[in-house]
Enzyme design. Structure first.
Site, short mmCIF file in Angstrom:
data_model
loop_
_atom_site.label_atom_id
_atom_site.label_comp_id
_atom_site.label_asym_id
_atom_site.label_seq_id
_atom_site.Cartn_x
_atom_site.Cartn_y
_atom_site.Cartn_z
N ARG A 79 0.82 -1.21 0.00
CA ARG A 79 0.00 0.00 0.00
C ARG A 79 0.85 1.26 0.00
O ARG A 79 1.92 1.30 0.61
CB ARG A 79 -0.93 0.02 1.22
CG ARG A 79 -2.03 -1.04 1.14
CD ARG A 79 -2.85 -1.11 2.43
NE ARG A 79 -3.97 -2.05 2.25
CZ ARG A 79 -3.86 -3.36 2.41
NH1 ARG A 79 -2.69 -3.90 2.75
NH2 ARG A 79 -4.90 -4.16 2.22
N HIS A 174 3.45 -12.70 -5.61
CA HIS A 174 2.38 -12.91 -4.62
C HIS A 174 2.11 -14.41 -4.51
O HIS A 174 1.00 -14.89 -4.78
CB HIS A 174 1.13 -12.14 -5.03
CG HIS A 174 0.30 -11.69 -3.88
ND1 HIS A 174 -0.23 -12.56 -2.96
CD2 HIS A 174 -0.09 -10.45 -3.50
CE1 HIS A 174 -0.92 -11.87 -2.06
NE2 HIS A 174 -0.84 -10.58 -2.36
N ASP A 240 -1.68 -10.52 8.26
CA ASP A 240 -1.46 -9.67 7.10
C ASP A 240 -0.47 -8.62 7.56
O ASP A 240 -0.81 -7.47 7.83
CB ASP A 240 -2.78 -9.02 6.63
CG ASP A 240 -2.62 -8.30 5.30
OD1 ASP A 240 -1.49 -8.27 4.77
OD2 ASP A 240 -3.62 -7.76 4.79
N GLU A 292 5.47 -12.73 0.70
CA GLU A 292 5.85 -11.76 -0.34
C GLU A 292 7.11 -11.01 0.12
O GLU A 292 7.06 -10.25 1.09
CB GLU A 292 4.71 -10.77 -0.57
CG GLU A 292 3.36 -11.42 -0.83
CD GLU A 292 2.22 -10.52 -0.42
OE1 GLU A 292 2.16 -9.36 -0.87
OE2 GLU A 292 1.38 -10.97 0.39
#
Length: 327
Positions: A79, A174, A240, A292
């Site tokens: 992000r 990913h 996450d 990742e």
């Protein structure tokens, strides 16, 4: 070492091809031209095939999945706060696609492109693509993604880019690991990290680094299910999270096999998921773990998170490695 090529499907009237690299141990990886995707990683143990990563067997699923399974993510993975950044005193405001923020480089990122491809040698395939101003990023960016497999059962993914305009470049694969046929809670994880990123409610880094304790402590091997249990008192039910790592980033294993992960950057994001079954995912029934490797997310807006600026005329190259071991 053998590299084969077959047609996997079509998108926008162009063929999507699958390339399979097989080494002397009969370990193989399969990669797709669509999104320069890592489609499979398969090993042979005692005559039995074992896939190590989550994958689909048809192109439609790869196009439709919101989980970006196995795809090359870019220009920028993760992000960017408020979809805004500054390079050399020039402000860039991009179109948000995740609330008010930018996720994975926008809706026209590398994960939605069909790459050109060439067999580079008897153990590698190179995917090439040019993005030109998509999603508000400046300039033309020439990207190459090279997948290789050696006889030590090590996969290397090298990302190379050159630009004609100041921009950002922080790609990743990913990829979702499952080394034990879907029982992700029983699989063990070790992450070489003493710190992980503090984030706000929109999963944007605050700039603070937190100590890896309790649920986030994977310095020694721990079952992923145990970690998930430790999250519950915090009213959290998934991982996450971004960890600060070094060269040897992590290992995921079960009793029979392990995969070691290496990177020349400083970040590892883990994400518990079930890309094939949304109902199970909603019940926190996870079958795989995304791992990742990249520069830490929102690095452009955070001091000391790493360098993701690629200046005009500059060339940069990053490599992530994944080594399979039979235990």
């Amino acid at each position: 070492m053998v590299v084969s090529k077959t047609k996997f499907g079509e998108t926008d009237d162009k063929s999507v091809n699958l390339y399979k690299i097989t080494n002397s141990n009969q370990t193989s990886i399969s990669v797709l031209s669509y999104a320069a995707t890592w489609q499979n990683f398969e090993v042979i143990e005692d005559g039995q095939k074992h896939p190590l990563i989550e994958h689909f067997d048809n192109l439609t699923d790869y196009i439709q999945t919101p989980y970006q399974v196995g795809k090359t993510i870019g220009r920028v993975a993760g992000r960017i706060n408020k979809a805004h950044f500054t390079i050399n005193d020039v402000n860039y405001q991009l179109k948000p696609n995740d609330g008010q923020n930018l996720l994975h480089g926008g809706n026209n990122g590398l994960q939605y492109q069909n790459f050109d491809a060439e067999i580079d040698s008897d153990n590698s395939v190179i995917f090439s693509h040019v993005v030109d101003g998509e999603d508000g990023f400046g300039g033309k960016l020439k990207v190459k993604v090279r997948y290789s497999l050696n006889d030590d059962d090590e996969v290397a993914i090298t990302y190379t880019a050159r630009t004609n305009h100041d921009t950002l470049f922080n790609p990743t694969c990913h990829v979702y690991f499952d080394v034990g046929e879907g029982n992700i809670r029983q699989q063990q994880l070790q992450i070489n990290a003493k710190r992980f990123l503090d984030v706000d409610d929109e999963k944007i880094p605050t700039g603070k680094l937190l100590a890896t304790t309790n649920a986030y402590d994977f310095k020694n091997f721990k079952k992923i299910g145990q970690g998930l249990k430790q999250l519950k008192p915090m009213d959290k039910f998934e991982y996450d999270d971004a960890f600060v790592v070094g060269d040897k980033a992590a290992t995921i294993k079960n009793d029979q096999r392990a995969v070691d992960l290496y990177t020349d950057r400083n970040g590892l994001i883990i994400f518990t998921a079930n890309p094939k079954d949304s109902q199970k995912a909603s019940q926190y029934d996870y079958d795989s773990l995304a791992m990742e490797m990249q520069t830490l997310p929102d690095a452009i807006n955070q001091k000391d998170f790493g360098e993701t600026v690629l200046n005009k005329g500059q060339r940069v190259s990053y490599t992530n490695k994944y080594k399979y071991r039979k235990l």
